[in-house]
Scaffold this motif. Structure first.
Motif, PDB file in Angstrom:
ATOM      1  N   PHE A  99       9.359   0.552   3.033  1.00 34.44           N
ATOM      2  CA  PHE A  99       8.202   1.399   3.318  1.00 34.44           C
ATOM      3  C   PHE A  99       8.591   2.877   3.271  1.00 34.44           C
ATOM      4  O   PHE A  99       7.899   3.693   2.648  1.00 34.44           O
ATOM      5  CB  PHE A  99       7.628   1.060   4.696  1.00 34.44           C
ATOM      6  N   ALA A 123       9.256   3.963  -0.310  1.00 36.80           N
ATOM      7  CA  ALA A 123       8.009   4.205  -1.043  1.00 36.80           C
ATOM      8  C   ALA A 123       7.409   5.545  -0.641  1.00 36.80           C
ATOM      9  O   ALA A 123       6.854   6.278  -1.470  1.00 36.80           O
ATOM     10  CB  ALA A 123       7.020   3.080  -0.780  1.00 36.80           C
ATOM     11  N   ALA A 168       6.380  -0.331  -2.853  1.00 41.18           N
ATOM     12  CA  ALA A 168       5.657  -0.866  -1.697  1.00 41.18           C
ATOM     13  C   ALA A 168       5.307  -2.330  -1.919  1.00 41.18           C
ATOM     14  O   ALA A 168       5.460  -3.154  -1.022  1.00 41.18           O
ATOM     15  CB  ALA A 168       4.402  -0.046  -1.428  1.00 41.18           C
ATOM     16  N   TYR A 216      -0.293  -0.844   1.594  1.00 45.70           N
ATOM     17  CA  TYR A 216       0.533  -0.819   2.804  1.00 45.70           C
ATOM     18  C   TYR A 216      -0.083  -1.672   3.905  1.00 45.70           C
ATOM     19  O   TYR A 216       0.603  -2.484   4.514  1.00 45.70           O
ATOM     20  CB  TYR A 216       0.612   0.615   3.317  1.00 45.70           C
TER      21      TYR A 216
END
Lengths: 187, 90, 102
Positions: free
Chosen positions: A38, A41, A57, B67
């Motif tokens: 994370f 990214a 990601a 995400y």
């Protein structure tokens, strides 16, 4: 780039990388590597490479986390107590530090981030833009570069990826059958 | 307004630094798991803020959507593993 | 400064406040259930406020709708995650903290 955020993010990924190597629990290591992806990214996005960030990601944090958990089904979570871990060898340490020093020394000669005078931006791009229509007559320039100028390169790449995918499927397929077999016989 | 966004981003980074204490020291595995989940939400807001700092939020919003979903899916996969191989918390 | 900017600054500030309280709860509470109680609420609300503030600040409507989609996903997934982790913690035999046997 925003240096205030950069300072924090780079420290975070170094901390997460060291932690995920040191930790004795493989599941925790997987969780930490997901966090690492994370942040990675985030750094890519901050450098303006949104497509790389998207890939990092989705592949780094999503798919590879799930693959590693699938791999964890076939092995143990913890190191066994009676297995002795190897001590760090001095020669390997010296070799790794020398390589790191050489890399740091070479990285100093790289052009700055986003420098328009970098050698990668000077010579070849103009030639592609001017000549690719005449030489290849393909409307899409990216396709021309990937499939015509770098044809053998791309062929090798896709072959490698294809073989890797087939091997992964074969390995996972037999492993899943074995797991199912064990699970059924246990009940 | 951009200064404000950078200020908010730095504050979020400071908060993440404090959460790392729980990742180091959390006694059970689940403490570390929820700490990483919280770090995931903080990075989501950071990503949106970076999009607004660069004045191109339309490119960064898609990654933020990915995400949120991947945070969810990762936790689901880990709990599915823990459901089969029971742990006593460590 | 526009009135829209001030509204979004108020929203983002509120979101930061809730993030802060969540982190204080994560660091200070005695066991996993109480920490999850602090985080499940503060984190969801803080993220919602932040995202709504950014959506107000943004001028293009399509991007704002996408940002609000993130809020919807958070509203759907965050309680599920908290519930699953709480259930699996309880199943693995961790007793909730009580004041006298600390």
């Amino acid at each position: 780039m925003v240096w205030q955020l950069d300072l924090f993010l780079l420290v975070f990924i170094i901390v997460l990388a060291i932690l995920s190597l040191v930790v004795k629990d493989l599941l925790l290591s997987i969780i930490l590597l997901g966090g690492y992806s994370f942040f990675m990214a985030l750094i890519y996005a901050e450098m303006g490479a949104v497509d790389v960030s998207f890939t990092e990601a989705s592949v780094g944090a999503g798919v590879s986390t799930i693959f590693m958990i699938v791999a964890l089904y076939f092995t143990a979570r913890f190191v066994r107590r009676d297995v002795k871990t190897k001590k760090i060898s001095l020669a390997g340490l010296i070799l790794a530090s020398l390589t790191a020093l050489v890399m740091i020394y070479v990285a100093d000669a790289m052009p700055d981030w986003g420098n328009p005078q970098a050698p990668a931006h000077l010579h070849i791009s103009d030639r592609y833009i001017e000549k690719s229509q005449i030489e290849m007559a393909t409307p899409n320039m990216v396709t021309t570069i990937l499939a015509d100028y770098r044809g053998y390169d791309t062929l090798g790449e896709t072959t490698v990826i294809f073989i890797a995918g087939i091997v992964c499927l074969l390995l996972l397929g037999t492993a899943t059958q074995r797991l199912k077999h064990n699970y059924d016989t246990k009940i | 307004m951009i200064d404000f966004f950078i200020f908010v981003g730095v504050l979020l980074c400071v908060l993440i630094t404090f959460i790392f204490y729980r990742v180091f020291a959390g006694p059970t595995l689940f403490d570390r798991l929820i700490s990483m989940g919280v770090i995931g939400t903080k990075t989501l807001v950071l990503l949106l803020l970076i999009g607004f700092i660069y004045k191109r939020p339309d490119m960064f919003v898609d990654i933020s959507l990915v995400y949120t979903l991947l945070n969810f899916i990762g936790v689901l996969a880990i709990t599915k593993y823990l459901r089969r191989y029971k742990t006593d918390g460590y | 400064m526009d009135i829209k900017d001030i509204i979004s600054m108020v929203f983002i500030g509120g979101g930061l406040f809730f993030f802060f309280t969540g982190v204080v709860g994560l660091l200070r509470f005695p066991d996993i259930y109480t920490r999850m109680h602090a985080l499940g609420k503060c984190d969801t609300l803080g993220l919602l406020l932040n995202v709504v503030g950014l959506a107000i600040y943004n001028s293009s409507s399509l991007t704002s709708i996408k940002i609000l989609f993130i809020a919807v996903f958070i509203l759907l997934t965050s309680p599920v995650v908290t519930h699953i982790i709480a259930k699996i913690t309880y199943d693995s035999g961790i007793k909730p903290w009580q004041k006298d046997n600390s």
